[in-house]
Design an enzyme around this catalytic site. Structure first.
Site, PDB file in Angstrom:
ATOM      1  N   ARG A 123     -33.045 -64.416 -27.593  1.00 19.42           N
ATOM      2  CA  ARG A 123     -32.631 -63.512 -28.638  1.00 19.42           C
ATOM      3  C   ARG A 123     -32.714 -64.218 -30.038  1.00 19.42           C
ATOM      4  O   ARG A 123     -32.907 -63.585 -30.929  1.00 19.42           O
ATOM      5  CB  ARG A 123     -30.968 -62.798 -28.363  1.00 19.42           C
ATOM      6  CG  ARG A 123     -31.173 -61.887 -27.361  1.00 19.42           C
ATOM      7  CD  ARG A 123     -29.685 -61.216 -27.412  1.00 19.42           C
ATOM      8  NE  ARG A 123     -29.922 -59.977 -26.361  1.00 19.42           N
ATOM      9  CZ  ARG A 123     -28.789 -59.684 -25.557  1.00 19.42           C
ATOM     10  NH1 ARG A 123     -27.769 -60.432 -25.582  1.00 19.42           N
ATOM     11  NH2 ARG A 123     -28.951 -58.480 -24.892  1.00 19.42           N
ATOM     12  N   GLY A 143     -29.417 -51.208 -23.306  1.00 21.14           N
ATOM     13  CA  GLY A 143     -28.440 -49.928 -23.805  1.00 21.14           C
ATOM     14  C   GLY A 143     -29.121 -49.133 -25.092  1.00 21.14           C
ATOM     15  O   GLY A 143     -29.465 -47.998 -24.939  1.00 21.14           O
ATOM     16  N   GLY A 190     -32.514 -53.540 -18.617  1.00 19.68           N
ATOM     17  CA  GLY A 190     -32.347 -54.915 -17.908  1.00 19.68           C
ATOM     18  C   GLY A 190     -32.935 -55.312 -16.832  1.00 19.68           C
ATOM     19  O   GLY A 190     -33.609 -56.307 -16.579  1.00 19.68           O
ATOM     20  N   LYS A 233     -29.220 -45.808  -9.356  1.00 20.94           N
ATOM     21  CA  LYS A 233     -28.572 -44.475  -9.363  1.00 20.94           C
ATOM     22  C   LYS A 233     -29.120 -43.478 -10.388  1.00 20.94           C
ATOM     23  O   LYS A 233     -29.782 -43.749 -11.415  1.00 20.94           O
ATOM     24  CB  LYS A 233     -26.988 -44.494  -9.795  1.00 20.94           C
ATOM     25  CG  LYS A 233     -26.120 -45.541  -9.160  1.00 20.94           C
ATOM     26  CD  LYS A 233     -24.796 -45.773  -9.585  1.00 20.94           C
ATOM     27  CE  LYS A 233     -23.811 -46.093  -8.452  1.00 20.94           C
ATOM     28  NZ  LYS A 233     -22.372 -46.164  -9.088  1.00 20.94           N
TER      29      LYS A 233
END
Ligand code: AMP
Length: 395
Positions: A34, A376, A353, A196
């Site tokens: 980062r 996100g 991710g 999911k």
């Protein structure tokens, strides 16, 4: 609204970066990605004659917390920039201003962790105004937190009505997403995998009638197969998502989107790398067996679909790729993406991710067009949301 639109010569550029890096127990940085991704923006500002004030959050402190001090990052930032970095022991007030008001062109300062003040996450306007005193122009380069309406990521922009811009990283992230969502070369393919349906439902709903083809793989595929009446053994399933899965299948059909599910599956008799394995049709998995990766026919079919596409978005693994025996499908997709990028000049965007982890594990991160830094944040864009950090600059 990029750096080149700003007058920066002799100005103090206040830059929101995402330096939320992992630290070990001795406060050493274990992955500096980062920080490295923000260096081009900082360097461009310094080269343009500005001084730079960096601000970021680190972790989730409840208040001041020495273990989460940004002072642990000073050495690494300084090394990467090849220049000294001054540290301010607070991000607002005299402790900050004493450092930031002294800066000369070419100099760099780092403010203490923004989240030592609860006002940061609360999006407090007074606090945002105090932060704003540390700079003459505002640059947001923190794509990873652009989906948060925090003081430093969104609210602060109103104190710089004419003097705000995206940093280079943020600009690249937005461009990459635009290449997929706004101006894709066709055919456009989205590959969505992972555990999911529930966590990717809004993305699937938003993408299903935008793309030409949609591959659904990973654990979430079994909910779709069960919704079609298939037998899936003990594979991962969300029974409360069966109706939603049906609705997505119908929406795909109505939109003329080709929705591809795994036709065959690599099954195991236990969730373990040592389990016995067998290949079964995904619609006919025996009781007591679970699907943990896409099967050989599906691998070929998915690779072929990737090679025929010219814009490809990938989020989520095709199987339990953390175990090598169930990583084959995910690796095939990663390799096909690299191939279609090199051989057909396709645009390939990887985000979220686990697919980012998978492309790194396959050693192919530099062989695709773009790997997003914001898990996100990227997912929220794909859901069709406008991110507060982006809107604040564009307003
Ligand atoms: P997500 O965070 O939703 O992208 O899901 C990623 C996780 O899904 C990874 O940890 C994978 O191991 C897991 N996963 C992928 N395929 C399967 C599967 N067939 N059964 C169980 N877990 C899976």
């Amino acid at each position: 609204m990029t750096l080149s639109d700003l007058q920066i010569q002799g100005q103090r550029a206040l830059v929101r970066v995402d330096f939320n890096v992992p630290l070990d127990s001795a406060h050493h940085i274990t992955d500096d990605t980062r920080i490295r991704r923000a260096i081009p923006t900082i360097q461009a500002l310094l080269d343009g004659g500005a001084s730079v004030v960096l601000m970021s959050h680190l972790g989730r402190p409840k208040g001041p917390d020495a273990g989460l001090s940004l002072k642990h990052l000073v050495g690494r930032i300084s090394e990467l920039l090849g220049t000294d970095v001054a540290f301010a022991s607070d991000c607002v007030g005299d402790a900050a201003l004493d450092v930031t008001q002294q800066l000369k062109p070419g100099e760099v300062a780092l403010l203490e962790n923004l989240r030592f003040h609860p006002e940061e996450k609360a999006g407090d306007e007074f606090f945002a105004g105090q932060l704003a005193e540390n700079g003459d122009v505002y640059v947001n380069d923190a794509f990873g937190t652009a989906h948060r309406a925090h003081a430093s990521t969104a609210v602060i922009a109103k104190f710089f009505p004419e003097d705000k811009a995206f940093g280079l990283l943020m600009h690249n992230e937005i461009e990459a997403l635009n290449k997929v969502l706004a101006t894709p070369a066709k055919p456009l393919l989205a590959i969505i995998g992972g555990a999911k349906v529930s966590s990717k439902l809004t993305i699937l709903e938003n993408l299903v009638d935008r793309v030409d083809r949609l591959i659904v793989g990973g654990g979430m595929a079994y909910t779709f197969v069960k919704a079609q009446g298939g037998a899936i053994g003990t594979s991962l399933v969300e029974d409360d998502m069966l109706d939603k899965a049906k609705r997505i299948l119908e929406k795909a059909q109505a939109a003329g989107t080709e929705l591809l599910l795994p036709q065959d599956t690599l099954c195991a008799d236990d969730f373990s790398a040592e389990a016995n394995t067998a290949i079964h049709p995904t619609h006919a998995i025996p009781d007591d067996w679970m699907g943990l990766d896409i099967g050989p026919k599906t691998r070929k079919a998915f690779v072929q679909t990737v090679l025929e596409s010219r814009t490809i978005l990938w989020n989520g693994p095709m199987g339990v790729f953390e175990m090598d025996v169930f990583a084959g499908g995910t690796n095939d997709v990663a390799e096909a993406l690299a191939k279609v990028t090199a051989e057909h000049d396709a645009f390939t965007l990887i985000g979220g991710g686990d697919s980012v982890a998978a492309i790194h594990k396959a050693g192919l991160a530099s062989a695709v067009s773009y790997v997003s830094t914001g898990g996100g944040a990227m997912l929220e864009v794909l859901e069709g949301k406008v991110l507060p950090g982006i809107a604040a600059i564009q307003d």
